[in-house]
Scaffold this active site. Structure first.
Site, PDB file in Angstrom:
ATOM      1  CB  ALA A  44      21.079  33.989 108.908  1.00  0.00           C
TER       2      ALA A  44
ATOM      3  CB  SER B 101       9.821  36.154 118.027  1.00  0.00           C
ATOM      4  OG  SER B 101       8.650  36.939 118.126  1.00  0.00           O
TER       5      SER B 101
ATOM      6  CD  GLU C 295      18.799  48.293 103.663  1.00  0.00           C
ATOM      7  OE1 GLU C 295      19.472  49.553 103.293  1.00  0.00           O
ATOM      8  OE2 GLU C 295      17.994  47.580 103.162  1.00  0.00           O
TER       9      GLU C 295
ATOM     10  CE  LYS D  76      29.632  46.807  97.468  1.00  0.00           C
ATOM     11  NZ  LYS D  76      28.949  46.680  98.338  1.00  0.00           N
TER      12      LYS D  76
ATOM     13  CG  LEU E  69      23.473  39.162 112.416  1.00  0.00           C
ATOM     14  CD1 LEU E  69      22.764  40.292 112.975  1.00  0.00           C
ATOM     15  CD2 LEU E  69      24.610  39.627 112.964  1.00  0.00           C
TER      16      LEU E  69
ATOM     17  CD  GLU F  76      35.765  45.808 100.939  1.00  0.00           C
ATOM     18  OE1 GLU F  76      35.361  45.384 100.482  1.00  0.00           O
ATOM     19  OE2 GLU F  76      37.165  46.432 101.367  1.00  0.00           O
TER      20      GLU F  76
ATOM     21  CB  THR G  29      32.143  40.265 104.649  1.00  0.00           C
ATOM     22  OG1 THR G  29      32.328  41.437 105.635  1.00  0.00           O
ATOM     23  CG2 THR G  29      33.247  40.469 103.268  1.00  0.00           C
TER      24      THR G  29
ATOM     25  CB  ILE H 113      24.434  39.061 102.908  1.00  0.00           C
ATOM     26  CG1 ILE H 113      23.580  39.434 103.899  1.00  0.00           C
ATOM     27  CG2 ILE H 113      23.983  38.108 101.999  1.00  0.00           C
ATOM     28  CD1 ILE H 113      22.687  40.708 103.125  1.00  0.00           C
TER      29      ILE H 113
HETATM   30  C1  LIG Z   1      24.722  47.747 111.458  1.00  0.00           C
HETATM   31  C2  LIG Z   1      24.684  46.682 110.613  1.00  0.00           C
HETATM   32  C3  LIG Z   1      24.827  47.262 108.776  1.00  0.00           C
HETATM   33  C4  LIG Z   1      25.213  45.788 108.279  1.00  0.00           C
HETATM   34  N1  LIG Z   1      25.438  46.133 106.436  1.00  0.00           N
HETATM   35  C5  LIG Z   1      25.545  44.681 106.454  1.00  0.00           C
HETATM   36  C6  LIG Z   1      25.761  44.915 104.803  1.00  0.00           C
HETATM   37  O1  LIG Z   1      25.786  45.992 104.483  1.00  0.00           O
HETATM   38  N2  LIG Z   1      25.712  43.946 104.639  1.00  0.00           N
HETATM   39  C7  LIG Z   1      25.493  42.413 104.401  1.00  0.00           C
HETATM   40  O2  LIG Z   1      25.799  41.412 103.559  1.00  0.00           O
HETATM   41  N3  LIG Z   1      25.513  42.323 106.794  1.00  0.00           N
HETATM   42  C8  LIG Z   1      25.182  43.120 106.696  1.00  0.00           C
HETATM   43  N4  LIG Z   1      25.423  43.593 107.965  1.00  0.00           N
HETATM   44  C9  LIG Z   1      24.914  41.459 108.663  1.00  0.00           C
HETATM   45  C10 LIG Z   1      23.655  42.109 108.262  1.00  0.00           C
HETATM   46  O3  LIG Z   1      22.009  42.512 108.499  1.00  0.00           O
HETATM   47  C11 LIG Z   1      22.729  40.131 109.228  1.00  0.00           C
HETATM   48  O4  LIG Z   1      24.681  39.194 108.648  1.00  0.00           O
HETATM   49  C12 LIG Z   1      21.872  39.458 108.383  1.00  0.00           C
HETATM   50  O5  LIG Z   1      20.888  40.348 108.372  1.00  0.00           O
HETATM   51  C13 LIG Z   1      21.490  38.788 108.994  1.00  0.00           C
HETATM   52  O6  LIG Z   1      21.151  38.424 110.238  1.00  0.00           O
HETATM   53  P1  LIG Z   1      20.095  37.201 110.367  1.00  0.00           P
HETATM   54  O7  LIG Z   1      19.104  36.698 110.015  1.00  0.00           O
HETATM   55  O8  LIG Z   1      21.327  36.463 111.424  1.00  0.00           O
HETATM   56  O9  LIG Z   1      19.511  38.671 112.152  1.00  0.00           O
HETATM   57  P2  LIG Z   1      18.097  39.041 112.054  1.00  0.00           P
HETATM   58  O10 LIG Z   1      17.815  39.606 111.181  1.00  0.00           O
HETATM   59  O11 LIG Z   1      18.350  39.603 113.953  1.00  0.00           O
HETATM   60  O12 LIG Z   1      17.095  37.598 113.020  1.00  0.00           O
HETATM   61  C14 LIG Z   1      17.140  36.875 113.714  1.00  0.00           C
HETATM   62  C15 LIG Z   1      15.868  36.458 113.945  1.00  0.00           C
HETATM   63  O13 LIG Z   1      15.420  34.969 115.006  1.00  0.00           O
HETATM   64  C16 LIG Z   1      14.373  35.714 115.507  1.00  0.00           C
HETATM   65  N5  LIG Z   1      14.047  35.094 116.865  1.00  0.00           N
HETATM   66  C17 LIG Z   1      15.273  36.139 117.798  1.00  0.00           C
HETATM   67  N6  LIG Z   1      14.956  35.506 118.912  1.00  0.00           N
HETATM   68  C18 LIG Z   1      13.801  34.653 119.122  1.00  0.00           C
HETATM   69  C19 LIG Z   1      13.116  33.399 120.274  1.00  0.00           C
HETATM   70  N7  LIG Z   1      13.222  33.359 121.031  1.00  0.00           N
HETATM   71  N8  LIG Z   1      12.121  33.714 119.131  1.00  0.00           N
HETATM   72  C20 LIG Z   1      12.004  33.270 118.020  1.00  0.00           C
HETATM   73  N9  LIG Z   1      12.816  33.742 116.875  1.00  0.00           N
HETATM   74  C21 LIG Z   1      13.444  34.508 117.375  1.00  0.00           C
HETATM   75  C22 LIG Z   1      14.086  36.965 115.076  1.00  0.00           C
HETATM   76  O14 LIG Z   1      12.962  37.025 115.458  1.00  0.00           O
HETATM   77  C23 LIG Z   1      13.990  37.202 113.981  1.00  0.00           C
HETATM   78  O15 LIG Z   1      13.800  36.096 113.016  1.00  0.00           O
HETATM   79  C24 LIG Z   1      25.376  44.709 109.050  1.00  0.00           C
HETATM   80  C25 LIG Z   1      24.235  44.368 110.000  1.00  0.00           C
HETATM   81  C26 LIG Z   1      24.640  45.648 111.218  1.00  0.00           C
HETATM   82  C27 LIG Z   1      24.587  45.415 112.172  1.00  0.00           C
END
Ligand SMILES: Cc1cc2nc3c(=O)[nH]c(=O)nc-3n(C[C@H](O)[C@H](O)[C@H](O)COP(=O)(O)OP(=O)(O)OC[C@H]3O[C@@H](n4cnc5c(N)ncnc54)[C@H](O)[C@@H]3O)c2cc1C
Length: 519
Positions: free
Chosen positions: A36, A60, A70, A99, A354, A363, A365, A367
C-alpha cells in the site's frame, strides 16, 4: 482577486505554504512501506512535479511487511500502465506470471470445479445476453458447460497464454489478464520507481502520533530515536493495526465476520509448478480454503480458515497435505478480522491497504482496493482546508466499494450445498446482507443480474460464480426464444470452435513468459 486555474502552482505564496490550515498541501507523509505505502508513493510521486508538494515514506525494517498478497485482478495492468512501467521489466523484477482467472474447486459441492474467468462468455446474440441462450439450450438438453464459451477459461485450462497484438483476431482482443507477483519484490520495485522520482524514505519505528491541540488534526509522528516527522497530509499504510487512523484518530471498525467468518491464514512457499498455470487456484477445505499462486521462481500457497471450526495444527496439516510439492519453509501464521474502518479518511489522514480494512483474499481484491483508494485520492486531492464535503464523498465511495466486494466474496460461501462440516453448514445457512440476497433471489428466479453503481465485478463474474456453484435459474429470458434453437446451437458451436482454435494457436504460458521476459 486571486485567479485559481491551471496556474495555481505559480500563485502559491510562501505564507500559504506555512499556513497549516489553508493553501496547497506541502508535504505528504506515507506511514508504512508495504504494497500500500509504495503503491501510494509511486502514484503520488507525480505530484512532486507541481513544485509544491513533497512526498515521503516512513517504514520500519524491524517491523517488516505482511509479506503476502500476490494475486491481482485486471485493473492492475492499467495502474502499472499509468505509471509508465514497462511490463516485461516489471515481470522480470517481480517474478510475475499472467493470470486469466481463478479456478474454484470443491465450493458448490465437493468434487466440483469451475473457473471465474476475466473476460466474458460467448457473445450476445440478437441483443440477448449469451448466458440466456446457454440456459435455454440447456433446458432443451444441451450439456455443454458455460466455460466452453469463455476464451480465458479454455486457455487457462490448457495452461496457455498470449498477449494479443494489435492485428490479432477480434475474439483474442477480448482476453483480459492480471498478474501473480512476489509481493516483496513488487514493493521494492515501486520503491525504486518512487525514489527515482523524488520520494524520500525514512527508516524508523514510529512510537507516537501528535495531534494538533485546537482541532485534533495530525501534526506529526515521532520515531523511536526522537525524530519528529511533520506533514500536512498523512496516508496511513501501517497495516492491520491502523497506527494513525485507529490508534490516534479512533475511526472504529465495522466487523463483518458474521458474513465472512475466516479469521486466520497460514502461508508457505513451494517449488515452481510445471506446467505454469495462468490462473490462481482456490480449493475449499473443511473450514476455509487453500490458495495456490504460481510465480516464475516459486509457488505461493496458503490456507485461510475459521479458527472456531478448526485448530491451527489441523489447519497446518490440511495445508501441507494439499501441497503439490514439499514446502520450502515453515508456514507463517496471520490473523485478521474481516471488515472495514468506519471512516477511511478522517481530518488529514487517509488510510489505505490493510489499515483501511480487510476482505479475505478469495477474489484477490485487496491490492485493487489500494489502487482504487489511490486513484480516488488523486482525483479528490485536498488542500489544507480539508473540505468536509470531499472527505464525506471519499468515505461514501469507499464504503460502497468495500460493501460490493464483501457481497461478492460472501456469495462464494452462501452459494453452496456442502453439508460435510459444521463450517459449511454455518455459511450455507447464514443470513446474508439484503443487497446480496436480492441479487441471488433475482438470478435464481429469472436468470437476470444487474450491476449497480460502478460495481467492480461485472455480470460475467457474478454469473461465473453463481452458475459455477450450482445456482441455476428456474427460467431464462423469454427473448432468447425469438431465435430458432437450431440456429442458436449452430452459433454456439461456432463460438466454441473459434475459442478452441485460438487456444490451440497460443504458446504454453511458461514459453510465452520465457520469450517475453528475455532481457
Ligand atoms: C493471508 C493473506 C493473503 C493475501 N493475499 C492477497 C492477494 O492474493 N491479493 C491481494 O490483492 N491482496 C492480498 N492480501 C492483502 C495484501 O497482502 C495487502 O493488501 C497488501 O500487502 C498491503 O499491505 P499493507 O501495505 O497495507 O500493509 P503491510 O504490508 O503490513 O505494511 C505495513 C507497513 O507499515 C510499517 N509500519 C507498521 N508499523 C510501523 C511503525 N510503528 N513505525 C514505522 N513503520 C511501521 C511496516 O514496517 C510496513 O512497512 C492478502 C492478505 C492476507 C492477510
Amino acid at each position: 482577486m486571486t485567479l485559481m486555474s491551471d496556474f495555481s502552482v505559480a500563485i502559491v505564496t510562501p505564507m500559504q505554504i506555512h499556513d497549516p490550515k489553508s493553501g496547497p498541501i506541502g508535504h505528504v507523509l506515507i506511514v508504512g512501506g508495504g504494497t500500500a505505502g509504495w503503491m501510494a508513493a509511486a502514484a503520488l510521486s507525480r505530484l512532486a512535479g507541481n513544485g509544491v508538494t513533497r512526498i515521503s515514506v516512513v517504514e520500519s525494517e524491524e517491523i517488516g511487511t505482511v509479506g503476502v498478497g500476490e494475486a491481482t485482478i485486471p485493473p492492475i495492468v492499467s495502474f502499472n500502465g499509468l505509471l509508465g512501467i514497462d511490463e516485461a521489466d516489471f515481470m522480470r523484477a517481480t517474478q510475475a506470471t499472467f493470470k486469466l482467472g481463478i479456478e474454484f474447486r470443491d465450493w458448490g459441492e465437493r468434487g466440483d470445479r469451475y473457473m471465474h474467468p476475466f473476460g466474458g462468455f460467448g457473445v450476445d446474440l440478437d441483443g440477448v445476453q449469451f448466458h440466456q441462450h446457454w440456459l435455454r439450450q440447456r433446458s432443451a438438453g444441451d450439456t455443454s458447460s458455460l466455460g466452453d464459451y469463455s476464451l480465458s477459461t479454455v486457455a487457462a485450462g490448457a495452461d496457455r497464454f498470449v498477449k494479443p497484438g494489435r492485428d490479432a483476431p477480434t475474439a483474442l482482443q477480448t482476453l483480459k489478464y492480471a498478474y501473480h507477483f512476489d509481493a516483496g519484490l513488487y514493493a521494492a520495485y515501486l520503491r525504486r520507481y518512487a525514489e527515482a522520482r523524488g520520494v524520500v524514505r525514512h527508516e524508523g519505528r514510529i512510537v507516537d502520533t501528535v495531534l494538533r491541540a485546537d482541532d485534533g488534526f495530525v501534526e506529526a509522528v515521532v520515531l523511536a530515536d526522537g525524530r519528529r516527522l511533520e506533514a500536512d497530509l498523512f496516508i496511513d499504510c501501517s497495516g492491520f493495526q491502523g497506527l494513525i487512523i485507529e490508534k490516534a484518530l479512533k475511526a472504529g471498525y465495522e466487523d463483518w465476520s458474521h458474513w465472512l467468518p475466516c479469521d486466520r491464514a497460514l502461508a508457505v512457499p513451494t517449488a515452481r509448478v510445471t506446467p505454469l498455470s495462468p490462473y490462481t487456484r482456490a480449493t475449499a477445505g473443511s473450514a476455509g480454503w487453500r490458495w495456490r499462486i504460481p510465480l516464475q521462481h516459486r509457488t505461493g500457497n496458503g490456507h485461510v480458515y475459521c479458527s472456531s471450526h478448526i485448530s491451527d495444527d489441523q489447519a497446518e496439516a490440511e495445508l501441507l497435505a494439499g501441497l503439490d510439492s514439499p514446502p520450502l519453509d515453515t508456514p507463517r501464521a496471520l490473523r485478521f478480522v474481516t471488515g472495514r474502518r468506519k471512516a477511511q479518511w478522517i481530518k488529514n489522514c487517509i488510510s489505505l491497504g490493510l489499515s483501511s480494512g480487510f476482505l479475505e483474499p478469495l477474489e484477490s481484491t485487496s491490492i485493487h482496493l489500494i489502487q482504487s483508494g489511490v486513484s480516488k485520492l488523486m482525483t479528490m486531492f485536498p488542500d489544507k482546508s480539508f473540505d468536509p464535503l470531499l472527505i464525506a464523498e471519499y468515505n461514501r465511495l469507499s464504503r460502497q466499494q468495500f460493501e460490493q466486494v464483501r457481497d461478492f466474496i460472501t456469495l462464494h460461501y452462501k452459494a453452496t450445498t456442502r453439508d460435510d462440516t459444521a463450517f459449511w453448514r454455518q455459511v450455507r445457512d447464514m443470513p446474508v446482507p439484503d443487497s446480496l440476497a436480492r441479487k441471488i433471489d433475482l438470478f435464481r428466479a429469472t436468470g437476470r443480474l444487474f450491476r449497480y453503481e460502478d460495481e467492480l465485478f461485472s455480470e460475467t463474474s457474478w454469473i461465473a460464480v453463481l452458475i459455477g456453484q450450482g445456482v441455476l435459474p428456474r427460467t431464462y429470458e423469454p427473448l432468447a426464444d425469438i431465435v430458432d434453437p437450431a440456429l442458436t446451437q449452430k452459433r454456439m458451436a461456432a463460438i466454441a470452435g473459434v475459442i478452441q482454435d485460438l487456444t490451440g494457436d497460443m504458446p504454453r504460458h511458461e514459453d510465452f513468459i520465457a520469450r517475453y521476459c528475455k532481457a
